[in-house]
Structures are given as C-alpha cells and as structure tokens.
Write an enzyme that holds these catalytic residues in place. Structure first.
Site, mmCIF file in Angstrom:
data_model
loop_
_atom_site.group_PDB
_atom_site.id
_atom_site.type_symbol
_atom_site.label_atom_id
_atom_site.label_comp_id
_atom_site.label_asym_id
_atom_site.label_seq_id
_atom_site.Cartn_x
_atom_site.Cartn_y
_atom_site.Cartn_z
ATOM 1 N N GLU A 78 -15.907 61.271 -31.185
ATOM 2 C CA GLU A 78 -14.633 61.058 -31.890
ATOM 3 C C GLU A 78 -13.504 61.868 -31.263
ATOM 4 O O GLU A 78 -12.399 61.362 -31.059
ATOM 5 C CB GLU A 78 -14.800 61.443 -33.366
ATOM 6 N N HIS A 134 -12.320 60.575 -27.865
ATOM 7 C CA HIS A 134 -11.437 59.424 -28.069
ATOM 8 C C HIS A 134 -10.016 59.897 -28.397
ATOM 9 O O HIS A 134 -9.035 59.348 -27.869
ATOM 10 C CB HIS A 134 -11.989 58.567 -29.213
ATOM 11 N N HIS A 141 -6.141 48.514 -36.233
ATOM 12 C CA HIS A 141 -6.155 49.497 -35.137
ATOM 13 C C HIS A 141 -6.602 48.824 -33.842
ATOM 14 O O HIS A 141 -6.043 49.081 -32.764
ATOM 15 C CB HIS A 141 -7.085 50.648 -35.516
ATOM 16 N N HIS A 177 -16.255 33.498 -37.312
ATOM 17 C CA HIS A 177 -15.991 33.980 -35.957
ATOM 18 C C HIS A 177 -16.703 33.096 -34.928
ATOM 19 O O HIS A 177 -16.131 32.752 -33.885
ATOM 20 C CB HIS A 177 -16.451 35.434 -35.836
ATOM 21 N N HIS A 198 -18.255 43.132 -25.157
ATOM 22 C CA HIS A 198 -17.644 42.020 -25.873
ATOM 23 C C HIS A 198 -16.223 42.386 -26.301
ATOM 24 O O HIS A 198 -15.299 41.577 -26.169
ATOM 25 C CB HIS A 198 -18.491 41.656 -27.085
#
Length: 399
Positions: free
Chosen positions: A115, A118, A189, A300, A358
């Site tokens: 975290e 990032h 986000h 999706h 992906h």
C-alpha cells in the site's frame, strides 16, 4: 482492541516526509530526461518528460491493480501515511499488533508495504505532473514576453488540468482507504487513472507532432465517430470490469461460455448495480446475494462481446490508413490479450498475474485509442482550416 480500530482515518503528521520522498522519486526520471536530452530543444525535452510520465503513470495503474488484487488497499488503515508514520518501518508495533489480532486480516507487514509503495509512486508521479505544468506556464509566459510568433508547443491549461485531475485522483485514493474499499469509490479511482493516462497521452502526441513537424492525420468523419464510439465502449467496459473486481464477483461464473451451466443464470440486476453501498452489503445493511454477484459478472462478460467486435472493426479500418496502421495493430493485439486474460480469470480461478494484466490491457486500450484520436482530425475540420488559410496565403503572395 487492535490499534487499527482506534487509528484516526486522517493523520497528516508524515505529510512533509512523504512530499520529500515524492521529490526524491521524481528526481530520478527528471535527471534522466535532462542528461539524455540536454542538447535537444526545450520541445524535445518536454516530449520526453511527457512520455516518461505517461509510462510511469501506466506502471502506477498496474501497481494499483496489484494493490487491490492482493487485498492490500487497507494495509495501512489511515492516510496519507501508515499509523501516522511515513513508512511501515515506523509503524512496526502497530502493524504487528493488528496482524497478531487477525493474521488473515487487511493489515499485515506485507500488505502495508504494498500500500505504501503505491502511495510513494503516486506522489512521485504527482511531482512530475507539477513540473510539466510549471514548464508549460514558463514557456507560455516567455512567449508573451518576447512576442514570438511560432506555433504554441502546448496550451498550459492542459498540464494544469492534468495537475488538478491528479489531485482529485489522490483524493479518491484517500477515500478508498477511509471509506473501507467502498466499491463505487474504488471503481471511480480506477476510472480516474484511465482519464489521467488519456490526458498525458494526448499531450505527448500533440507535443510529439510539434517536435517532428507533423500535422494531425485527416480522417473521414465516420471513422472519427467510430473511434470516439469505441473509446466510449472501452471506458464503459472498464467501469464494468472495475465493478466486477471491487465487488469480488470474478468467480461468480467459473465456466465459459456458459455461467453456472446456463446461458442465463439466476441474476439480481437491481441488487448488483445498487451503486452506493458498502463492500459486500446492500444499501439496507443486509449481505449482497450470489445472484447479484452473478449479474455483475455476466453483464461485464456480455458487454465484452460488443467491445471486442467494435475493437476488431476499428482495427480493420485503421489498417487501411497508412499513418495509423501501427495503432490498428496495437488495438487488435490488445483486444486478443484482453480476451485471453479475461478467460484466464474465469477458468483458472482468478490468477493474480492474469488479473493484473487484464487491468493493464484495459488501460493500454485507453492509451492507444487516445493516441489515435489525438493524432488525427476530421477531414471536414482539415478542409475548413485550408479554406480559411487560402485568402491569407493569397494576400502574402500578392504582397
């Protein structure tokens, strides 16, 4: 009580240290651009910095996907630091206590580092975008002061908009933590990251055209509309994919092409697409049903067929335009890669590498489509510009 339960959601104590770290991270690519391009024109250096910032932002989006997919989004339960420290090193005791209380929980030493890395990368990218905005405005003010008449390298409001957007993206990153992975916030986000990539790509293409002395490729209006429509489909599919991932609905269908042995399984669309609700819950506080997760996943998947067809058609049409043939090939290759990684997520049980790729493929599609749009213009626009310039050329010739 575990420390994570009493930790304030916002603790600005380490903000100066994090800013200094962001400056240090950004200094490395800035030094590389200056050293490699110091003898080139300011326009060439601006182009190099834009391309490098775009590349690092793409890496940031990939690492953001890795953070989400490894359940590290709450590795540090406060923002912008970790238990009020600039790194997990200063929060060893708190992280150890939280991990001992719940070994499989959201706070562990490994997840805390993921975290925070990032966040460090995001801070570095933010500094690079600040530098881009400063350079653009400095060039703009210099032009006004000297009265130079050459074409504008870049409108400074574009880097300024990018800077505003990256600040907004940072705010959504904070809300991702403080709202405990609220699905709508996490999905927005992800969308914000895609928009940031598009903004940087468009500027890199336009500045590159200025550096190389190239004009935008004129295209039939119908082809331009197809490009814009395909971009809209890709962005919609990115949102649907983000909704699948943030709701952990990937494994609701673990077979292909059918889902749960049926072409139309039991699905609860209204429940699945109730947008404003906590993770795993409905708006009334009850747990979300499996039928709702199935609806999220299958929507999706069905939309993917439409998007793949649109990408294939657009790639075929771009293959007939010599100046955009490379972009057409990129679109075709990325569409096939998306199909492969999407299938891998279903039939192989959501492997981490395929899931990250992906997301990366979706981000790459946004970049390539932006590249195509920024490098071209409608033939009607090109004709209008030529007609408007004709009288001026005639006057200059007569003079």
């Amino acid at each position: 009580m575990a420390p994570s339960s009493v930790q304030p959601l916002y603790d600005l104590a380490p903000v100066l240290e994090l800013m200094a770290l962001g400056l240090l991270i950004a200094a490395l690519p800035l030094a590389w651009v200056w050293r490699k391009h110091r003898r080139r024109t300011p326009a060439a250096r601006m182009q190099a910095l834009l391309v490098l910032t775009l590349f690092l932002t793409f890496d940031l989006v990939l690492f953001g996907a890795f953070t989400r997919l490894t359940d590290s989004g709450l590795g540090c339960p406060d923002w912008p630091g970790c238990y009020g420290s600039a790194s997990p090193v200063g929060a060893r005791a708190e992280i150890s206590a939280a991990q001992a209380a719940l070994p499989s929980g959201p706070v562990t030493h490994g997840k805390a580092w993921v975290e925070m890395i990032h966040r460090y990368l995001a801070t570095g990218v933010g500094v690079l975008i600040i530098v881009l905005a400063v350079l653009a405005w400095r060039e703009h003010l210099r032009r006004r002061r000297t009265g130079r008449a050459e074409p504008v390298l870049i409108n400074p409001w574009w880097p300024t908009l990018t800077l505003v957007w990256v600040c907004l993206q940072g705010a959504f990153g904070a809300l991702t933590v403080t709202m405990k992975l609220f699905p709508a916030i996490v999905t927005l986000h992800l969308l914000g990251g895609a928009v940031l990539l598009a903004l940087l790509c468009a500027q890199a293409v336009r500045v590159g055209q200025r550096v190389q002395g190239l004009a935008a490729q004129p295209l039939p209006r119908g082809l331009r509309l197809a490009m814009g429509g395909t971009m809209a489909l890709v962005v919609a599919q990115l949102l649907l994919g983000g909704w699948v991932s943030t709701n952990y609905a990937v494994l609701a269908c673990n077979t292909f092409p059918q889902c749960q042995g049926s072409w139309w399984p039991d699905m609860a669309f209204a429940e699945g697409f109730e947008l404003w609700r906590p993770l795993g819950l409905r708006g009334d506080g009850s747990h979300i049903s499996f039928a709702a997760l199935t609806a999220i996943h299958y929507t999706h998947r069905l939309a993917a067929y439409v998007v793949l067809a649109a990408l294939g058609l657009l790639a075929w049409r771009l293959a007939r335009v010599a100046a955009l043939r490379a972009q057409g090939r990129w679109l075709a290759a990325l569409a096939l890669a998306q199909l492969a990684t999407g299938l891998s997520n279903v039939v192989l049980g959501w492997p981490l590498a395929a899931a990250v790729l992906h997301t990366g493929g979706a981000a790459a599609l946004v970049v390539v489509l932006t590249w195509v749009l920024a490098a071209s213009r409608s033939q009607a626009t090109a004709t209008t510009v030529a007609v408007a310039a004709a009288p001026l050329s005639a006057k200059r010739a007569s003079a």
